[in-house]
Write a protein that holds these residues in place. Structure first.
Motif, PDB file in Angstrom:
ATOM      1  N   TYR A   4     -18.630  20.664   7.015  1.00 55.21           N
ATOM      2  CA  TYR A   4     -18.580  21.317   5.710  1.00 55.21           C
ATOM      3  C   TYR A   4     -17.171  21.176   5.153  1.00 55.21           C
ATOM      4  O   TYR A   4     -16.232  20.827   5.868  1.00 55.21           O
ATOM      5  CB  TYR A   4     -19.017  22.782   5.787  1.00 55.21           C
ATOM      6  CG  TYR A   4     -18.159  23.678   6.644  1.00 55.21           C
ATOM      7  CD1 TYR A   4     -17.239  24.548   6.064  1.00 55.21           C
ATOM      8  CD2 TYR A   4     -18.270  23.675   8.032  1.00 55.21           C
ATOM      9  CE1 TYR A   4     -16.458  25.380   6.846  1.00 55.21           C
ATOM     10  CE2 TYR A   4     -17.496  24.508   8.812  1.00 55.21           C
ATOM     11  CZ  TYR A   4     -16.586  25.362   8.216  1.00 55.21           C
ATOM     12  OH  TYR A   4     -15.812  26.182   8.987  1.00 55.21           O
ATOM     13  N   PRO A  50     -18.226  27.440   1.093  1.00 59.20           N
ATOM     14  CA  PRO A  50     -17.850  26.025   1.174  1.00 59.20           C
ATOM     15  C   PRO A  50     -18.238  25.285  -0.107  1.00 59.20           C
ATOM     16  O   PRO A  50     -19.315  25.512  -0.655  1.00 59.20           O
ATOM     17  CB  PRO A  50     -18.658  25.506   2.363  1.00 59.20           C
ATOM     18  CG  PRO A  50     -18.941  26.720   3.181  1.00 59.20           C
ATOM     19  CD  PRO A  50     -19.099  27.850   2.197  1.00 59.20           C
ATOM     20  N   PRO A  53     -21.416  22.631   1.484  1.00 61.37           N
ATOM     21  CA  PRO A  53     -21.934  23.359   2.643  1.00 61.37           C
ATOM     22  C   PRO A  53     -22.588  22.439   3.668  1.00 61.37           C
ATOM     23  O   PRO A  53     -22.883  21.276   3.391  1.00 61.37           O
ATOM     24  CB  PRO A  53     -22.949  24.316   2.034  1.00 61.37           C
ATOM     25  CG  PRO A  53     -23.337  23.710   0.731  1.00 61.37           C
ATOM     26  CD  PRO A  53     -22.178  22.868   0.275  1.00 61.37           C
ATOM     27  N   THR A  54     -22.817  22.985   4.830  1.00 60.08           N
ATOM     28  CA  THR A  54     -23.388  22.245   5.953  1.00 60.08           C
ATOM     29  C   THR A  54     -24.662  21.501   5.574  1.00 60.08           C
ATOM     30  O   THR A  54     -24.840  20.335   5.931  1.00 60.08           O
ATOM     31  CB  THR A  54     -23.668  23.219   7.122  1.00 60.08           C
ATOM     32  OG1 THR A  54     -22.427  23.787   7.530  1.00 60.08           O
ATOM     33  CG2 THR A  54     -24.304  22.516   8.297  1.00 60.08           C
ATOM     34  N   PHE A  57     -23.804  18.327   3.675  1.00 60.90           N
ATOM     35  CA  PHE A  57     -22.744  17.482   4.226  1.00 60.90           C
ATOM     36  C   PHE A  57     -23.267  16.100   4.590  1.00 60.90           C
ATOM     37  O   PHE A  57     -24.324  15.958   5.191  1.00 60.90           O
ATOM     38  CB  PHE A  57     -22.141  18.135   5.474  1.00 60.90           C
ATOM     39  CG  PHE A  57     -21.001  17.349   6.055  1.00 60.90           C
ATOM     40  CD1 PHE A  57     -19.715  17.555   5.611  1.00 60.90           C
ATOM     41  CD2 PHE A  57     -21.223  16.389   7.036  1.00 60.90           C
ATOM     42  CE1 PHE A  57     -18.652  16.831   6.134  1.00 60.90           C
ATOM     43  CE2 PHE A  57     -20.170  15.665   7.562  1.00 60.90           C
ATOM     44  CZ  PHE A  57     -18.885  15.883   7.112  1.00 60.90           C
ATOM     45  N   HIS A  99     -15.153  20.720  10.190  1.00 61.26           N
ATOM     46  CA  HIS A  99     -14.684  21.483   9.036  1.00 61.26           C
ATOM     47  C   HIS A  99     -13.519  20.725   8.422  1.00 61.26           C
ATOM     48  O   HIS A  99     -12.499  20.487   9.074  1.00 61.26           O
ATOM     49  CB  HIS A  99     -14.241  22.876   9.476  1.00 61.26           C
ATOM     50  CG  HIS A  99     -13.624  23.678   8.361  1.00 61.26           C
ATOM     51  ND1 HIS A  99     -12.798  24.738   8.603  1.00 61.26           N
ATOM     52  CD2 HIS A  99     -13.692  23.571   7.014  1.00 61.26           C
ATOM     53  CE1 HIS A  99     -12.398  25.257   7.454  1.00 61.26           C
ATOM     54  NE2 HIS A  99     -12.923  24.557   6.477  1.00 61.26           N
TER      55      HIS A  99
END
Length: 117
Positions: A4, A50, A53-54, A57, A99
């Motif tokens: 992220y 974020p 975000p995840t 990603f 990250h």
């Protein structure tokens, strides 16, 4: 860990967070840019979550476009007329699930960035 991206902006001229600064995140594909997110920094100079975000990603090249000129004018840090800094593009690559933190340290006449933690 899934990847992220986060960011924040610090006003180095006054030694505080840069609240209310607009940022656009783009995915880069050759010469084309595709807007992924538009956010505004909060009172801490950070985004509320974020910026990538995840669940969104993906490895690849990206650009954060910091709309510094509008913020500098709104904060009274611009001397009217033509700005020295206006839009600040930061291009970078995301290569692995991790990250990534890309902050901007900003003043009316300079800026710097780095890969943070």
């Amino acid at each position: 860990m899934a990847g992220y991206l986060t960011t924040h902006v610090l006003d180095t001229a006054r030694g505080r967070p840069a609240a209310g600064l607009a940022i656009t995140l783009f995915a880069l594909d050759g010469g084309a840019r595709r807007a992924l997110a538009e956010v505004v920094t909060n009172a801490d100079g950070r985004t509320d979550g974020p910026i990538l975000p995840t669940e969104d990603f993906a490895p690849g090249p990206y650009e954060l476009l910091f709309h510094a000129g509008a913020w500098l004018r709104a904060e009274g840090l611009a001397d009217g007329g033509t700005l020295f800094l206006d839009e600040i593009p930061i291009r970078f690559g995301l290569a692995e699930d991790a990250h990534y933190h890309v902050p901007l340290l900003l003043s009316p006449y300079g800026y710097s960035t780095y890969r943070g933690s």
